[in-house]
Design a protein around this motif. Structure first.
Motif, mmCIF file in Angstrom:
data_model
loop_
_atom_site.group_PDB
_atom_site.id
_atom_site.type_symbol
_atom_site.label_atom_id
_atom_site.label_comp_id
_atom_site.label_asym_id
_atom_site.label_seq_id
_atom_site.Cartn_x
_atom_site.Cartn_y
_atom_site.Cartn_z
ATOM 1 N N GLY A 33 33.907 56.745 36.929
ATOM 2 C CA GLY A 33 34.201 58.043 36.316
ATOM 3 C C GLY A 33 32.956 58.704 35.774
ATOM 4 O O GLY A 33 32.644 59.859 36.080
ATOM 5 N N VAL A 34 32.204 57.955 34.987
ATOM 6 C CA VAL A 34 30.996 58.510 34.368
ATOM 7 C C VAL A 34 29.874 58.654 35.389
ATOM 8 O O VAL A 34 29.147 59.648 35.379
ATOM 9 C CB VAL A 34 30.561 57.616 33.186
ATOM 10 N N LEU A 35 29.721 57.689 36.274
ATOM 11 C CA LEU A 35 28.631 57.738 37.256
ATOM 12 C C LEU A 35 28.799 58.907 38.223
ATOM 13 O O LEU A 35 27.847 59.653 38.480
ATOM 14 C CB LEU A 35 28.548 56.418 38.021
ATOM 15 N N MET A 36 29.996 59.079 38.758
ATOM 16 C CA MET A 36 30.223 60.193 39.687
ATOM 17 C C MET A 36 30.080 61.537 38.967
ATOM 18 O O MET A 36 29.558 62.503 39.531
ATOM 19 C CB MET A 36 31.611 60.077 40.332
ATOM 20 N N THR A 37 30.528 61.595 37.720
ATOM 21 C CA THR A 37 30.356 62.820 36.939
ATOM 22 C C THR A 37 28.879 63.110 36.734
ATOM 23 O O THR A 37 28.439 64.254 36.878
ATOM 24 C CB THR A 37 31.065 62.692 35.577
ATOM 25 N N ALA A 38 28.103 62.088 36.409
ATOM 26 C CA ALA A 38 26.669 62.279 36.195
ATOM 27 C C ALA A 38 25.982 62.760 37.468
ATOM 28 O O ALA A 38 25.106 63.642 37.415
ATOM 29 C CB ALA A 38 26.030 60.989 35.705
ATOM 30 N N ILE A 39 26.381 62.236 38.606
ATOM 31 C CA ILE A 39 25.775 62.675 39.871
ATOM 32 C C ILE A 39 26.116 64.136 40.141
ATOM 33 O O ILE A 39 25.258 64.925 40.554
ATOM 34 C CB ILE A 39 26.215 61.745 41.018
ATOM 35 N N MET A 40 27.356 64.523 39.867
ATOM 36 C CA MET A 40 27.742 65.933 40.080
ATOM 37 C C MET A 40 27.045 66.857 39.085
ATOM 38 O O MET A 40 26.602 67.948 39.452
ATOM 39 C CB MET A 40 29.254 66.086 39.997
ATOM 40 N N VAL A 41 26.949 66.425 37.835
ATOM 41 C CA VAL A 41 26.274 67.256 36.828
ATOM 42 C C VAL A 41 24.786 67.366 37.148
ATOM 43 O O VAL A 41 24.185 68.424 36.956
ATOM 44 C CB VAL A 41 26.520 66.696 35.406
ATOM 45 N N ALA A 42 24.194 66.305 37.651
ATOM 46 C CA ALA A 42 22.783 66.370 38.048
ATOM 47 C C ALA A 42 22.588 67.392 39.161
ATOM 48 O O ALA A 42 21.630 68.172 39.134
ATOM 49 C CB ALA A 42 22.292 64.995 38.500
ATOM 50 N N GLY A 43 23.503 67.399 40.116
ATOM 51 C CA GLY A 43 23.400 68.359 41.214
ATOM 52 C C GLY A 43 23.654 69.783 40.776
ATOM 53 O O GLY A 43 23.019 70.725 41.270
ATOM 54 N N ARG A 44 24.545 69.959 39.830
ATOM 55 C CA ARG A 44 24.894 71.314 39.388
ATOM 56 C C ARG A 44 24.029 71.796 38.232
ATOM 57 O O ARG A 44 23.338 72.792 38.322
ATOM 58 C CB ARG A 44 26.388 71.338 39.000
ATOM 59 N N SER A 45 24.053 71.085 37.132
ATOM 60 C CA SER A 45 23.361 71.553 35.931
ATOM 61 C C SER A 45 21.880 71.201 35.935
ATOM 62 O O SER A 45 21.052 72.007 35.506
ATOM 63 C CB SER A 45 24.019 70.969 34.684
ATOM 64 N N ALA A 90 24.143 69.078 27.315
ATOM 65 C CA ALA A 90 24.408 68.016 28.287
ATOM 66 C C ALA A 90 24.847 66.723 27.599
ATOM 67 O O ALA A 90 25.785 66.057 28.048
ATOM 68 C CB ALA A 90 23.171 67.765 29.151
ATOM 69 N N VAL A 91 24.183 66.385 26.501
ATOM 70 C CA VAL A 91 24.527 65.165 25.765
ATOM 71 C C VAL A 91 25.934 65.268 25.176
ATOM 72 O O VAL A 91 26.689 64.297 25.160
ATOM 73 C CB VAL A 91 23.477 64.892 24.661
ATOM 74 N N THR A 92 26.295 66.446 24.709
ATOM 75 C CA THR A 92 27.607 66.645 24.091
ATOM 76 C C THR A 92 28.733 66.664 25.115
ATOM 77 O O THR A 92 29.795 66.083 24.907
ATOM 78 C CB THR A 92 27.626 67.965 23.294
ATOM 79 N N LEU A 93 28.503 67.321 26.225
ATOM 80 C CA LEU A 93 29.592 67.516 27.184
ATOM 81 C C LEU A 93 29.777 66.387 28.184
ATOM 82 O O LEU A 93 30.867 66.249 28.739
ATOM 83 C CB LEU A 93 29.398 68.836 27.924
ATOM 84 N N MET A 94 28.763 65.576 28.420
ATOM 85 C CA MET A 94 28.931 64.489 29.389
ATOM 86 C C MET A 94 30.047 63.503 29.006
ATOM 87 O O MET A 94 30.812 63.093 29.881
ATOM 88 C CB MET A 94 27.611 63.743 29.606
ATOM 89 N N PRO A 95 30.195 63.094 27.741
ATOM 90 C CA PRO A 95 31.331 62.212 27.435
ATOM 91 C C PRO A 95 32.680 62.879 27.705
ATOM 92 O O PRO A 95 33.605 62.229 28.199
ATOM 93 C CB PRO A 95 31.166 61.909 25.936
ATOM 94 N N LEU A 96 32.774 64.168 27.405
ATOM 95 C CA LEU A 96 34.033 64.870 27.670
ATOM 96 C C LEU A 96 34.313 64.958 29.166
ATOM 97 O O LEU A 96 35.433 64.701 29.614
ATOM 98 C CB LEU A 96 33.986 66.275 27.064
ATOM 99 N N LEU A 97 33.291 65.313 29.932
ATOM 100 C CA LEU A 97 33.467 65.397 31.386
ATOM 101 C C LEU A 97 33.742 64.026 31.995
ATOM 102 O O LEU A 97 34.570 63.899 32.896
ATOM 103 C CB LEU A 97 32.224 66.016 32.033
ATOM 104 N N GLY A 98 33.052 63.003 31.511
ATOM 105 C CA GLY A 98 33.271 61.644 32.017
ATOM 106 C C GLY A 98 34.675 61.144 31.732
ATOM 107 O O GLY A 98 35.324 60.549 32.590
ATOM 108 N N PHE A 99 35.158 61.401 30.517
ATOM 109 C CA PHE A 99 36.519 60.995 30.165
ATOM 110 C C PHE A 99 37.536 61.751 31.014
ATOM 111 O O PHE A 99 38.498 61.163 31.521
ATOM 112 C CB PHE A 99 36.781 61.235 28.676
ATOM 113 N N TYR A 100 37.317 63.049 31.178
ATOM 114 C CA TYR A 100 38.228 63.875 31.987
ATOM 115 C C TYR A 100 38.258 63.383 33.429
ATOM 116 O O TYR A 100 39.329 63.237 34.022
ATOM 117 C CB TYR A 100 37.791 65.337 31.916
#
Length: 187
Positions: free
Chosen positions: A25-37, A76-86
């Motif tokens: 969940g967190v790893l795939m989110t991080a890869i997508m956020v890296a590509g987008r943000s 990024a630090v604030t929203l990554m836990p929310l995005l990862g949990f979602y």
């Protein structure tokens, strides 16, 4: 479906729950956020560097680090836990749906089994990793954006470098976290 060959389809729930909350969940989110943000940070700052907006900020006494880099990093630090949990929640809902359709496991059984086999530490592991990944993505994007020097081609090259660098660092840190949390006994 592959586990059905061995009569182990009930372990599908274990795999979906633990892997989703702890790793994917967190790893795939991080890869997508890296590509987008991460790419957006690099492109925005690189363009600002080319158009001399960052130099103008320095001239009027505004620190580019305080005005441009710190807010992006905090976001990024604030929203990554929310995005990862979602994303973990959505992945488990998808796993529940596929378990019902493909394996005939009722959603009530899926939810009850998830509650039995997934320790709360798996959620904590994902939530601890997420802000670190967010910081890495933001710092890589901002660093590469600030390195733009001469022309628009540099913006494209630095944007690509930011994404590659962020994804590489996230994967390396994920491996480090796996070893660290195993050492702590959170496995």
């Amino acid at each position: 479906v592959q586990l059905r060959q061995f009569g182990a389809e009930v372990f599908t729930i274990n795999l979906v729950g633990r892997l989703t909350l702890r790793e994917l969940g967190v790893l795939m989110t991080a890869i997508m956020v890296a590509g987008r943000s991460g790419s957006a940070f690099a492109a925005q700052l690189g363009t600002m560097k080319l158009t001399e907006e960052i130099d103008a900020m320095r001239v009027i006494g505004v620190s580019p680090m305080e005005a441009l880099v710190v807010p992006r990093t905090i976001a990024a630090v604030t929203l990554m836990p929310l995005l990862g949990f979602y994303s973990s929640l959505i992945a488990m809902i998808g796993g529940c749906f596929l378990a019902a359709v493909s394996l005939g496991i009722p959603p009530v059984t899926f939810i009850a089994r998830i509650r039995e086999v997934v320790p709360i530490t798996d959620l904590y592991v994902g939530l601890i990793k997420a802000p670190v990944f967010g910081a890495i993505i933001a710092i890589a994007g901002c660093f590469q954006g600030m390195q733009v020097k001469s022309d628009a081609e540099q913006v494209g090259l630095r944007t690509t470098a930011a994404v590659v660098q962020a994804i590489f660092l996230v994967i390396v840190l994920d491996a480090f976290f796996a070893v660290f949390f195993t050492w702590l006994g959170w496995d």
